[in-house]
Design an enzyme around this catalytic site. Sequence first.
Site, PDB file in Angstrom:
ATOM      1  N   ARG J  90       0.821  -1.207   0.000  1.00  0.00           N
ATOM      2  CA  ARG J  90       0.000   0.000   0.000  1.00  0.00           C
ATOM      3  C   ARG J  90       0.861   1.266   0.000  1.00  0.00           C
ATOM      4  NH1 ARG J  90      -2.466  -3.923  -0.650  1.00  0.00           N
ATOM      5  NH2 ARG J  90      -4.664  -4.339  -0.285  1.00  0.00           N
ATOM      6  N   GLU J  93       2.069   1.710  -3.406  1.00  0.00           N
ATOM      7  CA  GLU J  93       0.938   2.212  -4.196  1.00  0.00           C
ATOM      8  C   GLU J  93       0.771   3.721  -3.999  1.00  0.00           C
ATOM      9  OE1 GLU J  93      -2.637  -0.236  -4.031  1.00  0.00           O
ATOM     10  OE2 GLU J  93      -3.844   1.589  -3.939  1.00  0.00           O
ATOM     11  N   SER J 116      14.437  15.311   2.503  1.00  0.00           N
ATOM     12  CA  SER J 116      15.480  14.365   2.903  1.00  0.00           C
ATOM     13  C   SER J 116      14.896  13.103   3.532  1.00  0.00           C
ATOM     14  CB  SER J 116      16.420  15.024   3.912  1.00  0.00           C
ATOM     15  OG  SER J 116      17.444  14.125   4.281  1.00  0.00           O
TER      16      SER J 116
END
Lengths: 149, 149, 149, 149, 149, 149, 149, 149, 149, 149
Positions: J90, J93, J116
């Site tokens: 996920r 995704e 960063s």
Amino acid sequence: MISSRNEVTEMIVAAKVAKGITWADVATKVGFSKEWTTAACLGQMTLDEQQAKVVGDIFGLPEDAVRWLQVVPYKGALPTAVPTDPLIYRWYEVVSVYDSTMKELIHEEFGDGIMSAIDFSMDIQREPDPKGDRVRVVLSGKFLTYETW
Amino acid sequence: MISSRNEVTEMIVAAKVAKGITWADVATKVGFSKEWTTAACLGQMTLDEQQAKVVGDIFGLPEDAVRWLQVVPYKGALPTAVPTDPLIYRWYEVVSVYDSTMKELIHEEFGDGIMSAIDFSMDIQREPDPKGDRVRVVLSGKFLTYETW
Amino acid sequence: MISSRNEVTEMIVAAKVAKGITWADVATKVGFSKEWTTAACLGQMTLDEQQAKVVGDIFGLPEDAVRWLQVVPYKGALPTAVPTDPLIYRWYEVVSVYDSTMKELIHEEFGDGIMSAIDFSMDIQREPDPKGDRVRVVLSGKFLTYETW
Amino acid sequence: MISSRNEVTEMIVAAKVAKGITWADVATKVGFSKEWTTAACLGQMTLDEQQAKVVGDIFGLPEDAVRWLQVVPYKGALPTAVPTDPLIYRWYEVVSVYDSTMKELIHEEFGDGIMSAIDFSMDIQREPDPKGDRVRVVLSGKFLTYETW
Amino acid sequence: MISSRNEVTEMIVAAKVAKGITWADVATKVGFSKEWTTAACLGQMTLDEQQAKVVGDIFGLPEDAVRWLQVVPYKGALPTAVPTDPLIYRWYEVVSVYDSTMKELIHEEFGDGIMSAIDFSMDIQREPDPKGDRVRVVLSGKFLTYETW
Amino acid sequence: MISSRNEVTEMIVAAKVAKGITWADVATKVGFSKEWTTAACLGQMTLDEQQAKVVGDIFGLPEDAVRWLQVVPYKGALPTAVPTDPLIYRWYEVVSVYDSTMKELIHEEFGDGIMSAIDFSMDIQREPDPKGDRVRVVLSGKFLTYETW
Amino acid sequence: MISSRNEVTEMIVAAKVAKGITWADVATKVGFSKEWTTAACLGQMTLDEQQAKVVGDIFGLPEDAVRWLQVVPYKGALPTAVPTDPLIYRWYEVVSVYDSTMKELIHEEFGDGIMSAIDFSMDIQREPDPKGDRVRVVLSGKFLTYETW
Amino acid sequence: MISSRNEVTEMIVAAKVAKGITWADVATKVGFSKEWTTAACLGQMTLDEQQAKVVGDIFGLPEDAVRWLQVVPYKGALPTAVPTDPLIYRWYEVVSVYDSTMKELIHEEFGDGIMSAIDFSMDIQREPDPKGDRVRVVLSGKFLTYETW
Amino acid sequence: MISSRNEVTEMIVAAKVAKGITWADVATKVGFSKEWTTAACLGQMTLDEQQAKVVGDIFGLPEDAVRWLQVVPYKGALPTAVPTDPLIYRWYEVVSVYDSTMKELIHEEFGDGIMSAIDFSMDIQREPDPKGDRVRVVLSGKFLTYETW
Amino acid sequence: MISSRNEVTEMIVAAKVAKGITWADVATKVGFSKEWTTAACLGQMTLDEQQAKVVGDIFGLPEDAVRWLQVVPYKGALPTAVPTDPLIYRWYEVVSVYDSTMKELIHEEFGDGIMSAIDFSMDIQREPDPKGDRVRVVLSGKFLTYETW
């Protein structure tokens, strides 16, 4: 100007659908097997001048395209390392499931070497069967022995 | 305890070399074709109890291994997407060079569908030829039609 | 029990370093070229019984290992699709940079076909040169013509 | 405006087929080996002004294209990590099967370092042979030693 | 018996942590730069007999391992094509972002060729800076010109 | 309308060859280093309005393109995970062969963290050498320490 | 001329959005399930002449396109090996998480073989649920047994 | 000590074959569906203490293993991006051939969102059929709508 | 006719640069968060009719494009499995370095399940900091529990 | 002897399950956030001597392992380029769907540079919600600007 054999293959494929030509007819006119002729029209084999002209006439190709048919093509064109089309994938599956079997049995019969994919022919036929017709494919390739030097 | 069919395949392969057994002999004892028998011993097919015992005797396998031979294996095992062994690669090359040809001709003959790799058999023979013997492989698979629903 | 040729190759490599043996010496004792002999010891070629015994003596291999040397190996073993070792990578680079050149010139000379990697030999020599010695590699492979059928 | 060397290569390839030019002829006119000349025309080498003009005349290239021939190209262009064309694949196969052999023998002769693919030349010839002509390829590259610092 | 250089590298790394040795100390004892010495201990360079003995003493290696340090290693070992460790990835990123810049500027200055990664040295230093110290890396490689033949 | 920075880069590259402009000249006019300027023109850096106008004038770009030069680009563009151009590949090889060395030495000096590829500069110079001139590249990046929280 | 089924699929998709047609309507007019009809319009199934004409009328396709709908397509077209669209990825995730479960349970019930993806149908329905409606998908495929020969 | 769930899965699989246990029996004893129970035993689901003890008794697992069954596992384990086992591949093929169909029809019915693979269940049954029994798989997943914020 | 959402995204991006529009302005006019609005304009979310018209006005899109904005898009579009743009790569790096940490802590708090990427929102803010401003990103996703059945 | 940090991570994970320790407890004893502490125990961060001893006591590690905790680890360890575990996927995704959004909005706010992943912290909390609790993750990273030189 045409800059790749691929463009010629696309012309052939487009004309085939537009004109409703069958590969069997093309093969009859070219005078070779339907397997070799189809491979040649699809950009995998090199045609000689006479064959190229016949193919050019059948599909209505421009002169430049006829010349490209006589140039040795960049062969092999699986769009992905593992093919996605179900019909073609089944062949890859045969290689995956039976690879060690083929390796063992060919070496048991012939020793170390390979079955040539160059001095090679293929024959595809319908095999009638009451439980459902079968596709019968015969592959024949010269056995090539590893040399010792 | 044995935790995968792969361990059984390694036992069979090790015993085969150590004892100098041929696949042809194994097939004769098992009573099926050398192609199916080899695939089964190499972990691609499921054996029934009787077949598994015969194979267990031939290779001197422990009881646990004989039980594993009767478990449906995880099939297919190309170590890389594109095989590196020259004998096996030639088959991948046939798929790569003739894929569109096979697709076109099988569809021209049968319509939309595939050649089954499950209801399938393979026969590998030596084809004597004065220009050098050939490997002749006959593949036969049931044609399966795409359903409309 | 030994279950793969790879284990034998590891035994050979370990013994070679431990005993300080050179490939040139092995080749002399086996009686074939240093290129073929090295490839065979590294698990790429099949040895006959006589050759396997000589190699077994040189490296102090067990009997099982000598039997494995006579089994056709699963050849080819680039650990990654693109090799990372600089010496080996340079060969891949030659394929990458000169592939179209080799394809064009071999086809211009021979027509459609390939240079065999089976009926093939290789010779590696030092080429003295005042600007720095060179590696000279001669590859010779039979030309195989695509068949028409 | 032309924005990549690739467009120039496509012009050359298209003109070559359309006009029926051979690489051997181009090399004679350019005055260098057929191997280097072909690589240069196929977008792998940089031409100087004089060479670029000759090539431009042979293939009827526009002025912009002639200027691009003098720009250092982005070299190397295998369409996939593992090549699919059978002729080119055989070279990859040689790397795969003989990589460890080449590494061992070159290091045994020269110590640690590589065979240069830059200070490098290649010669492709037909080797007549009663059992079938062979392709003979000679590769020569300067040996470069790893430095200690 | 040891069958790969990798096993030796693991011994060195394990001993380094267990004994709290620094690379700077090893380099001082071996008498070469810390960059080359570290690369050599990590299995990327070949040591001569004298260097190998010093390294063997420092890390308490068995005799076999000392012999392996003198064998040319299989170099390069990114565990994945794109490195995942953040420090190493930044270098890959530099190649990805500045590749065309480096290519253009080196060719503008030197013409067609490469910067050697063999006749090559590297120097890594701390660069004090009030806004935060910097890592300063100097790479120096011989320029190698593509030959025309 | 222009829909990506890439189109602008192609315009710049095409104009550069057509007009015979050098990167050194561009840098002088823009007033920054040749390394940063080249990276910016090749689509890896963002220009401010003033810089974009200068670059637009040099290469004769349309107004839309000048606006795109001021948009932060999608950076990094290796066409394949492992680069094929020999000059660029050598950098990848340096990462592959020296990655563990760089990691060990930078951590030995600075502790855990990375060398920044953002607060970073690069300087490429010719280093005259009687044995053949060298490419000297100085990379300087701020060291960034991993935070504990 | 149209040279691939893909061009026809793009025409259909463009017309669908422009005209606001639903798949359910198309299915009703074609007279088959919405699942089969959608797959066919999206280039995965072959239509017969009658079906092709209906589809051609609905989307306003040229005659050539109608002919292409009757040609067996190259099926399967995940743009990447692992799909990136979240809806489609969830299906891949089901395969990844439940693959061994499906394999074990189907074999426990049926023995060795596969569930056909050719003699196959799919039904997608809304399943009302007070805790949030569910997607209910029923897949039905003929079980095919591995043959012994 | 056991350091991964994978070791527990291997113990379960080994015991299952050695003792001839069926998944249906395990599910009955655990008191949940055969699909969920099998997935849990194969390392894809987390068991509660009670379930873990039952499973531990059935397969004769050590106490440590029973504790691991209660740890959330790293799920998903296709050994390759594209599965090679024919039974599992057919599912990947369904995703490949019908992905756009599923996407279109689910969105046409539900709007933008996905079918959950978490709030999800699966039911596998034999569907008797005179033309050959079928595998019937019902998947049910909650529809999740994309939120606007 | 427009045949993919991608073409619409390109129109939007081209217009945004040409007209100097900011995402913040677009969001204000659409009336939703800048995160959701930007994702929607970049082809990842579906707009309703009202939203689509507003977006169409802002960017001057043709009617067809406005209709496409209301079609559920094929989401996700990393051009490569591992992203090359440094800003985006840092996110992939966070996944790579902290994946096991996130997995352990979310499971320790919630048990087995996932954080939804569908019922999900994201907020990106500038976090002023004397040592240098920070990017603060808040992600909020509903926890979804694995069901037992 | 221990030859990699990975072995230490496995010891910690095995002990954690065997002893039923929670990460929250470990963090309390170490005195840092649960996020950093978990990452450190899982082999992604470097501990100082004091921290390493505390961790060693908690998990009962040998002295060698405690020393390894103080060595900078090779970070990042996604077992595949695209993660297969649903919870971790996920996150991938989110990167895939929102990558362009994050890029556009961060650049709109900060100009060219990155967030960063080194000067970075993460906070994972349960967010009570009547419609189902949510996972709330706050990421905070210093913005780093691309330098011009």
